[in-house]
Scaffold this active site. Structure first.
Site, mmCIF file in Angstrom:
data_model
loop_
_atom_site.group_PDB
_atom_site.id
_atom_site.type_symbol
_atom_site.label_atom_id
_atom_site.label_comp_id
_atom_site.label_asym_id
_atom_site.label_seq_id
_atom_site.Cartn_x
_atom_site.Cartn_y
_atom_site.Cartn_z
ATOM 1 N N TYR A 164 0.713 -1.333 0.291
ATOM 2 C CA TYR A 164 0.116 -0.077 -0.185
ATOM 3 C C TYR A 164 1.235 1.207 0.054
ATOM 4 C CZ TYR A 164 -4.361 -2.539 0.927
ATOM 5 O OH TYR A 164 -5.252 -3.055 0.989
ATOM 6 N N LYS A 269 -2.000 -4.178 -8.540
ATOM 7 C CA LYS A 269 -2.703 -5.011 -8.637
ATOM 8 C C LYS A 269 -4.176 -4.226 -8.636
ATOM 9 C CE LYS A 269 -4.917 -7.731 -4.382
ATOM 10 N NZ LYS A 269 -5.759 -7.107 -3.327
HETATM 11 C C1 LIG Z 1 -10.200 -8.782 5.436
HETATM 12 C C2 LIG Z 1 -9.165 -8.308 3.948
HETATM 13 C C3 LIG Z 1 -8.369 -7.613 4.023
HETATM 14 C C4 LIG Z 1 -7.858 -7.358 2.439
HETATM 15 N N1 LIG Z 1 -6.831 -6.717 2.835
HETATM 16 C C5 LIG Z 1 -5.833 -6.777 1.594
HETATM 17 C C6 LIG Z 1 -4.318 -5.545 1.918
HETATM 18 O O1 LIG Z 1 -4.109 -5.908 2.752
HETATM 19 N N2 LIG Z 1 -4.101 -5.874 0.724
HETATM 20 C C7 LIG Z 1 -4.642 -5.814 -0.211
HETATM 21 O O2 LIG Z 1 -3.902 -5.639 -1.823
HETATM 22 N N3 LIG Z 1 -6.237 -6.819 -0.222
HETATM 23 C C8 LIG Z 1 -6.676 -6.905 0.054
HETATM 24 N N4 LIG Z 1 -7.681 -7.619 0.809
HETATM 25 C C9 LIG Z 1 -7.695 -8.329 -0.956
HETATM 26 C C10 LIG Z 1 -7.553 -9.460 -1.543
HETATM 27 O O3 LIG Z 1 -6.019 -8.992 -1.361
HETATM 28 C C11 LIG Z 1 -8.396 -10.382 -1.971
HETATM 29 O O4 LIG Z 1 -8.434 -9.592 -3.172
HETATM 30 C C12 LIG Z 1 -10.175 -10.332 -1.940
HETATM 31 O O5 LIG Z 1 -10.064 -10.757 -0.761
HETATM 32 C C13 LIG Z 1 -10.255 -11.112 -2.644
HETATM 33 O O6 LIG Z 1 -11.795 -11.143 -2.562
HETATM 34 P P1 LIG Z 1 -12.188 -12.828 -1.985
HETATM 35 O O7 LIG Z 1 -11.860 -12.984 -1.169
HETATM 36 O O8 LIG Z 1 -13.795 -12.443 -2.211
HETATM 37 O O9 LIG Z 1 -12.627 -13.811 -3.037
HETATM 38 C C14 LIG Z 1 -8.286 -7.783 1.122
HETATM 39 C C15 LIG Z 1 -9.091 -8.951 1.286
HETATM 40 C C16 LIG Z 1 -10.404 -8.971 2.777
HETATM 41 C C17 LIG Z 1 -11.135 -9.817 2.569
#
Ligand SMILES: Cc1cc2nc3c(=O)[nH]c(=O)nc-3n(C[C@H](O)[C@H](O)[C@H](O)COP(=O)(O)O)c2cc1C
Length: 396
Positions: A164, A269
């Site tokens: 980030y 991403k």
């Molecule tokens: C609780 C949570 C925290 C997340 N934290 C991040 C993060 O720190 N960095 C990031 O790039 N994506 C983060 N994501 C997104 C995930 O990398 C991913 O894109 C997403 O979980 C995909 O959707 P799905 O879990 O419904 O399959 C997070 C997702 C969740 C559920």
């Protein structure tokens, strides 16, 4: 974890064999108490988590329509079985950036996984599961332990670091330099989260873990951040400094600077439009990560899966295409591969595995997904991804 893979010579083991371990364990009186489908996994994990943490993990942006559509989109695609193929060996290995991965699956970055187990250290649990399964993880900037202390637990399995991008460029450079020095093998820059999306569930409970000082270990252990935040131990000042520097709304003009930060493979991403994908590849990035953040951020109403084929086409085989958002089963993994993803990211399901049973729960979730993917290939008569792509069809 009770179920173990069946005993075979190295190289003979196929992910689908995981089911035989489960059946044979049961014959010996050890019936697995771990869930075998996503709905049960989610229900039991939810019950095991504190309500505020659960709402943070399970919730999404707005009315969560995008989040639901991410999942539902997979059911609009199907596979035409081919017979008399003898697909006794399936090759699902993937090569990218000079590395070979045994399976086409990775753990997507999840910022709060560090605080999911009782007592924390969830990022270490993720790394351990990566070591056991060979499934690589992309570790979030938002970790419960400093990135240097987590990566050794992944053993031989390559780890990736997700950035980030902070507003402070020196801090960004420091985080990337630390990740590179610690042995991470690629940098994933998330573009869609310079400001959090509108998340009613979290707003209702007032739950935003970072504001309570959680999962900030990569910041508090960073010398540049320490200069911004003042002495270690002052949590309030640390959180204030974090809020001030967290979200950098990057533009195309920043890409050259980002590229200059590292020689590691650079992946963007959150790319969902083919023009963005093309422009990023032209600008020299090494991977495109198609994702709508699981519907937590980009709540546009379209599923990531619907957007994937155009992104794949725009990349034109020049770089690997990573994909996540809505993957809940091995069949979903196969569908995303069929639509052109090079590797498929697992998000919430692995967090639920950690919540339910720590490293064992997470390993079980990954092995189950891989087993189902492998067996889907086997029974449909696809020895490899090329056969899969030739036989995918959209349902009317
Ligand atoms: C609780 C949570 C925290 C997340 N934290 C991040 C993060 O720190 N960095 C990031 O790039 N994506 C983060 N994501 C997104 C995930 O990398 C991913 O894109 C997403 O979980 C995909 O959707 P799905 O879990 O419904 O399959 C997070 C997702 C969740 C559920």
């Amino acid at each position: 974890m009770s179920a173990q893979p069946v005993d075979r010579q190295p190289g003979d083991y196929q992910p689908g064999d995981y089911q035989f371990g489960i059946y044979f364990d049961a014959l010996r009186g050890r019936v697995s108490d771990l869930p075998m489908d996503h709905a049960t996994l989610e229900r039991r994990a939810v019950a095991a988590m504190a309500p505020s943490l659960h709402s943070y993990v399970a919730g999404g942006a707005g009315d969560e329509a995008t989040q639901r559509r991410n999942v539902e989109a997979f059911s609009r695609w199907g596979l035409v079985p081919r017979m008399l193929v003898g697909a006794t060996e399936r090759d699902l290995s993937v090569s990218a950036w000079g590395m070979t991965f045994p399976s086409p699956v990775f753990m997507a970055p999840v910022g709060v996984v560090g605080m999911v187990p009782d007592g924390g250290h969830g990022d270490v649990a993720v790394a351990r599961a990566a070591a056991v399964t060979g499934v690589p993880a992309v570790f979030s900037t938002l970790m419960d332990d400093p990135l240097e202390e987590v990566v050794p637990h992944a053993g031989e399995t390559p780890s990736f670091y997700q950035l980030y991008t902070p507003k402070d460029r020196d801090l960004a450079a420091s985080l990337v330099e630390r990740a590179e020095r610690a042995g991470y093998r690629g940098l994933v820059v998330t573009l869609d989260t310079w400001v959090p999306g509108w998340r009613p569930r979290d707003l209702l409970s007032g739950s935003f873990p970072q504001l309570r000082g959680h999962v900030l270990a990569n910041y508090t252990s960073d010398p540049v951040f320490r200069r911004l935040a003042g002495p270690a131990g002052d949590v309030e000042a640390g959180v204030r400094a974090w809020v001030q520097t967290f979200g950098n709304p990057l533009t195309w003009a920043d890409l050259e600077w980002l590229r200059s930060l590292t020689d590691l493979p650079l992946v963007l991403k959150g790319i969902c439009h083919p023009d963005d994908a093309r422009r990023a590849v032209d600008a020299g990035v090494d991977g495109i990560y198609c994702s709508n953040h699981g519907g937590r951020q980009a709540n546009g109403g379209l599923s990531a899966l619907e957007l994937l084929p155009a992104v794949v086409e725009a990349c034109d085989d020049r770089v690997p295409v990573l994909f996540d958002s809505g993957v809940r089963s091995g069949r979903d993994v196969v569908t995303a591969l069929a639509l052109g993803a090079t590797v498929v990211g697992i998000g919430r399901p692995y967090v639920y595995g950690v919540a339910l049973a720590g490293v064992d729960g997470l390993v079980h979730v990954l092995r189950s997904l891989l087993a189902e993917a492998d067996l889907t290939m086997a029974v449909n008569g696809y020895p490899d991804v090329a056969a899969l792509r030739a036989n995918v069809q959209r349902a009317l």
